[in-house]
Write a protein that holds these residues in place. Structure first.
Motif, mmCIF file in Angstrom:
data_model
loop_
_atom_site.group_PDB
_atom_site.id
_atom_site.type_symbol
_atom_site.label_atom_id
_atom_site.label_comp_id
_atom_site.label_asym_id
_atom_site.label_seq_id
_atom_site.Cartn_x
_atom_site.Cartn_y
_atom_site.Cartn_z
ATOM 1 N N PRO A 1 95.864 64.563 -1.703
ATOM 2 C CA PRO A 1 95.413 66.611 -2.220
ATOM 3 C C PRO A 1 93.914 66.843 -2.509
ATOM 4 N N LYS A 2 93.485 67.719 -1.507
ATOM 5 C CA LYS A 2 92.953 68.116 -1.814
ATOM 6 C C LYS A 2 92.046 69.439 -3.059
ATOM 7 N N ARG A 3 92.124 69.413 -4.685
ATOM 8 C CA ARG A 3 92.372 69.569 -5.655
ATOM 9 C C ARG A 3 91.111 70.982 -5.182
ATOM 10 N N LYS A 4 90.885 72.015 -6.369
ATOM 11 C CA LYS A 4 90.076 72.202 -6.572
ATOM 12 C C LYS A 4 89.163 71.763 -7.945
ATOM 13 N N PRO A 5 87.780 71.918 -7.244
ATOM 14 C CA PRO A 5 86.717 70.784 -8.471
ATOM 15 C C PRO A 5 87.013 72.061 -9.157
ATOM 16 N N ASN A 6 86.255 71.165 -10.468
ATOM 17 C CA ASN A 6 85.687 71.925 -11.892
ATOM 18 C C ASN A 6 85.664 73.682 -11.657
ATOM 19 N N LEU A 7 85.426 74.301 -12.513
ATOM 20 C CA LEU A 7 84.761 75.471 -12.198
ATOM 21 C C LEU A 7 84.230 75.397 -12.775
ATOM 22 N N LYS A 8 82.967 75.566 -12.818
ATOM 23 C CA LYS A 8 81.433 76.112 -13.742
ATOM 24 C C LYS A 8 81.081 76.743 -13.486
ATOM 25 N N PHE A 9 81.151 78.028 -14.794
ATOM 26 C CA PHE A 9 80.342 79.525 -15.126
ATOM 27 C C PHE A 9 79.922 79.163 -16.934
ATOM 28 N N ARG A 10 79.122 81.003 -16.541
ATOM 29 C CA ARG A 10 78.592 81.259 -17.808
ATOM 30 C C ARG A 10 78.990 82.327 -18.623
ATOM 31 N N LEU A 11 78.881 82.469 -19.478
ATOM 32 C CA LEU A 11 79.225 83.727 -20.473
ATOM 33 C C LEU A 11 77.780 83.648 -20.867
ATOM 34 N N GLY A 12 77.535 85.263 -21.367
ATOM 35 C CA GLY A 12 76.558 85.983 -21.260
ATOM 36 C C GLY A 12 76.127 84.898 -22.919
ATOM 37 N N ALA A 13 76.754 84.784 -23.936
ATOM 38 C CA ALA A 13 76.391 84.783 -25.534
ATOM 39 C C ALA A 13 76.283 83.118 -25.337
ATOM 40 N N PHE A 14 76.113 82.158 -24.606
ATOM 41 C CA PHE A 14 76.092 81.009 -24.782
ATOM 42 C C PHE A 14 75.409 80.486 -23.818
ATOM 43 N N ASP A 15 73.962 79.610 -24.597
ATOM 44 C CA ASP A 15 72.782 78.740 -23.519
ATOM 45 C C ASP A 15 73.369 78.479 -22.346
ATOM 46 N N SER A 16 74.924 77.440 -22.746
ATOM 47 C CA SER A 16 74.797 75.772 -21.907
ATOM 48 C C SER A 16 75.885 76.955 -20.907
#
Length: 127
Positions: free
Chosen positions: A10-25
């Motif tokens: 199956p073609k699963r969703k890839p991991n989701l990468k995102f940012r939250l304001g307080a974090f540089d990483s």
């Protein structure tokens, strides 16, 4: 044969990468396996958890970055807090504030949404 291959690979969703304001990483969220999901349901039932506690459990387990199970992170949080931090949900509550946890729950709900629009799917099949 094509349909068998689609179930075997199956073609699963890839991991989701995102940012939250307080974090540089960058943060990263992953889909949980069926086995992980079953274990979390058992944990929730055994711990008599409900509502927001269950959601925090799922969010904590789905985060790949930061890895809230990391011994290094848990040791750092334990040192910072002056008490033993031993699980991912505890770490979640210490790394993120209430507004950030609400946002993570929102992101998790959108990311894991597998609702199918049946009328669109019926049209695809007809064509």
């Amino acid at each position: 044969m094509d349909s068998l291959q689609s179930f075997l690979h199956p073609k699963r969703k890839p991991n989701l990468k995102f940012r939250l304001g307080a974090f540089d990483s960058e943060l990263e969220m992953r889909m949980l396996s069926a086995q992980e999901d079953l274990e979390l349901m058992k944990t929730a039932k055994d711990g008599n958890l409900d509502g927001i506690d269950i959601m925090m459990l799922y969010v904590a387990e789905s985060l790949a970055a930061p890895d809230l199970h990391s011994k290094e992170l848990l040791a750092g949080l334990s040192e910072r807090e002056g008490r033993k931090v031993i699980n991912a949900v505890d770490a979640l509550k210490l790394v993120f504030n209430g507004a950030e946890i609400s946002k993570l729950i929102e992101i998790y709900n959108r990311y894991t949404d597998v609702v199918v629009n049946f009328s669109d799917e019926v049209e695809k099949v007809k064509n």
